[in-house]
Write an enzyme that holds these catalytic residues in place. Structure first.
Site, PDB file in Angstrom:
ATOM      1  N   ASP A  13      -5.345 -40.142 -34.822  1.00  0.00           N
ATOM      2  CA  ASP A  13      -6.050 -40.039 -36.103  1.00  0.00           C
ATOM      3  C   ASP A  13      -7.336 -39.233 -35.960  1.00  0.00           C
ATOM      4  O   ASP A  13      -7.974 -39.254 -34.904  1.00  0.00           O
ATOM      5  CB  ASP A  13      -6.357 -41.463 -36.602  1.00  0.00           C
ATOM      6  CG  ASP A  13      -6.649 -41.484 -38.089  1.00  0.00           C
ATOM      7  OD1 ASP A  13      -6.386 -40.464 -38.776  1.00  0.00           O
ATOM      8  OD2 ASP A  13      -7.143 -42.512 -38.579  1.00  0.00           O
ATOM      9  N   HIS A  27      -5.069 -30.229 -37.398  1.00  0.00           N
ATOM     10  CA  HIS A  27      -3.772 -30.580 -36.810  1.00  0.00           C
ATOM     11  C   HIS A  27      -3.417 -29.609 -35.674  1.00  0.00           C
ATOM     12  O   HIS A  27      -2.848 -30.000 -34.670  1.00  0.00           O
ATOM     13  CB  HIS A  27      -2.679 -30.582 -37.880  1.00  0.00           C
ATOM     14  CG  HIS A  27      -2.915 -31.611 -38.945  1.00  0.00           C
ATOM     15  ND1 HIS A  27      -3.270 -32.906 -38.657  1.00  0.00           N
ATOM     16  CD2 HIS A  27      -2.866 -31.541 -40.300  1.00  0.00           C
ATOM     17  CE1 HIS A  27      -3.425 -33.583 -39.787  1.00  0.00           C
ATOM     18  NE2 HIS A  27      -3.178 -32.774 -40.804  1.00  0.00           N
ATOM     19  N   LEU A  68       8.899 -38.063 -17.623  1.00  0.00           N
ATOM     20  CA  LEU A  68       8.162 -38.709 -18.724  1.00  0.00           C
ATOM     21  C   LEU A  68       9.016 -38.658 -19.989  1.00  0.00           C
ATOM     22  O   LEU A  68       9.501 -37.594 -20.369  1.00  0.00           O
ATOM     23  CB  LEU A  68       6.837 -37.964 -18.973  1.00  0.00           C
ATOM     24  CG  LEU A  68       6.018 -38.438 -20.189  1.00  0.00           C
ATOM     25  CD1 LEU A  68       5.413 -39.820 -19.949  1.00  0.00           C
ATOM     26  CD2 LEU A  68       4.893 -37.443 -20.505  1.00  0.00           C
TER      27      LEU A  68
HETATM   28  C1  FPP Z   1      -3.862 -38.061 -38.517  1.00  0.00           C
HETATM   29  O1  FPP Z   1      -5.098 -37.427 -38.732  1.00  0.00           O
HETATM   30  C2  FPP Z   1      -2.928 -37.134 -37.932  1.00  0.00           C
HETATM   31  C3  FPP Z   1      -1.742 -36.754 -38.499  1.00  0.00           C
HETATM   32  C4  FPP Z   1      -1.254 -37.224 -39.791  1.00  0.00           C
HETATM   33  C5  FPP Z   1      -0.893 -35.798 -37.831  1.00  0.00           C
HETATM   34  C6  FPP Z   1      -0.889 -35.893 -36.338  1.00  0.00           C
HETATM   35  C7  FPP Z   1      -0.379 -34.625 -35.842  1.00  0.00           C
HETATM   36  C8  FPP Z   1      -0.833 -33.993 -34.733  1.00  0.00           C
HETATM   37  C9  FPP Z   1      -1.812 -34.482 -33.772  1.00  0.00           C
HETATM   38  C10 FPP Z   1      -0.327 -32.692 -34.397  1.00  0.00           C
HETATM   39  C11 FPP Z   1       0.959 -32.814 -33.712  1.00  0.00           C
HETATM   40  C12 FPP Z   1       1.893 -32.636 -34.779  1.00  0.00           C
HETATM   41  C13 FPP Z   1       3.031 -32.093 -34.669  1.00  0.00           C
HETATM   42  C14 FPP Z   1       3.541 -31.599 -35.925  1.00  0.00           C
HETATM   43  C15 FPP Z   1       3.752 -31.963 -33.361  1.00  0.00           C
HETATM   44  P1  FPP Z   1      -5.613 -37.341 -40.203  1.00  0.00           P
HETATM   45  O2  FPP Z   1      -5.140 -36.067 -40.806  1.00  0.00           O
HETATM   46  O3  FPP Z   1      -5.231 -38.573 -40.962  1.00  0.00           O
HETATM   47  O4  FPP Z   1      -7.159 -37.288 -39.964  1.00  0.00           O
HETATM   48  P2  FPP Z   1      -8.275 -37.874 -40.914  1.00  0.00           P
HETATM   49  O5  FPP Z   1      -8.151 -39.373 -40.854  1.00  0.00           O
HETATM   50  O6  FPP Z   1      -9.526 -37.395 -40.267  1.00  0.00           O
HETATM   51  O7  FPP Z   1      -8.080 -37.314 -42.288  1.00  0.00           O
END
Ligand code: FPP
Length: 248
Positions: free
Chosen positions: A17, A34, A128
């Protein structure tokens, strides 16, 4: 201290997150967060493999993420397809086996093809196991497992449900990490986290590096995992089993 010196969890699950906030703080579009998150994830997979973690499960797109702005949803889909094309050869050489966990029916043909290809290309790797939860929800997994058993006319027990879960190929997570400062599970590994140790970090996912993983593992190493038993039973199992036999 390197985490490798302490107790290494067999299975780590992560809610990655904070990508959106990381980007917003820099006046960048959320998708840029992302993208940076993919860099963190690449480093995380490598580090976990290096220190002897055997299973890594990450929450990349939840069943509820469809409710985000269309631009962000399509950005995440594109990022997944691009990241797979770019990263799989390297993951392949590092002995990483990829599994996608989630509802594939709702995904485009292109995304489904990318997932299937990544799984097929890494199917023989054993160093892994890397589970990418995509279009996934913990409740979805419990419901699909129950539906599968019902369709086969099989009784629903803890054991049969466990075996029908999309994550049945791995043992339950030992350590569940959530970055980004929120302290909730958000419908991730609901069934499997029954006895996971929880670790919450204020760091945003793009900032969660190898040292941060080591800190989480060091914290995990200090926990006493009781699985419903007493502390005395855990610290001195032989003595408590002798006492139990005597009492019987
Ligand atoms: C949450 O942060 C994150 C996500 C919804 C996506 C997680 C994805 C990645 C780390 C990239 C890897 C992804 C793929 C497609 C392989 P948020 O957007 O909710 O952050 P915020 O809480 O700050 O808004």
């Amino acid at each position: 201290m390197s985490a490798a010196a302490g107790k290494i969890p067999h299975h780590i699950a992560i809610v990655m997150d904070g990508n959106g906030r990381w980007a917003t703080k820099r006046f960048l579009p959320r998708v840029a967060g992302h993208k940076k998150g993919v860099d963190s994830l690449r480093a995380c997979v490598r580090h976990c493999g290096d220190i002897g973690v055997k299973v890594l499960t990450v929450f990349a797109f939840s069943s509820e993420n469809w409710n985000r702005p269309a631009e962000e949803v399509s950005g995440l889909m594109e990022l997944l397809v691009m990241a797979l094309a770019r990263e799989v050869p390297q993951l392949q050489s590092e002995g990483v086996r990829i599994h996608f966990i989630g509802e594939r029916a709702g995904l485009s043909e292109k995304v489904r093809a990318g997932l299937a290809q990544a799984e097929a290309n890494t199917a023989h790797n054993t160093r892994l196991t890397f589970n990418i939860c995509f279009n996934y929800g913990g409740r979805w997994d419990i419901a699909q497992a129950a539906a599968k058993l019902a369709a086969r006319g099989e009784p629903i027990t803890e054991q049969s449900l466990n075996g029908a879960m999309a994550l049945a190929h791995v043992p339950d997570p030992d350590l569940l990490i959530r970055t980004g400062g929120e302290m909730r599970i958000s419908n991730f590994v609901m069934w499997q986290a029954a006895y996971s140790e929880l670790y919450f970090s204020d760091k945003l996912w793009p900032e969660f590096d190898a040292a941060a993983i080591d800190a989480a593992i060091a914290d995990f190493g200090k926990r006493e995992r009781r699985f419903g038993r007493t502390s005395a039973q855990v610290t001195s199992p032989a003595e408590s089993s002798a006492r139990r036999k005597k009492a019987a």
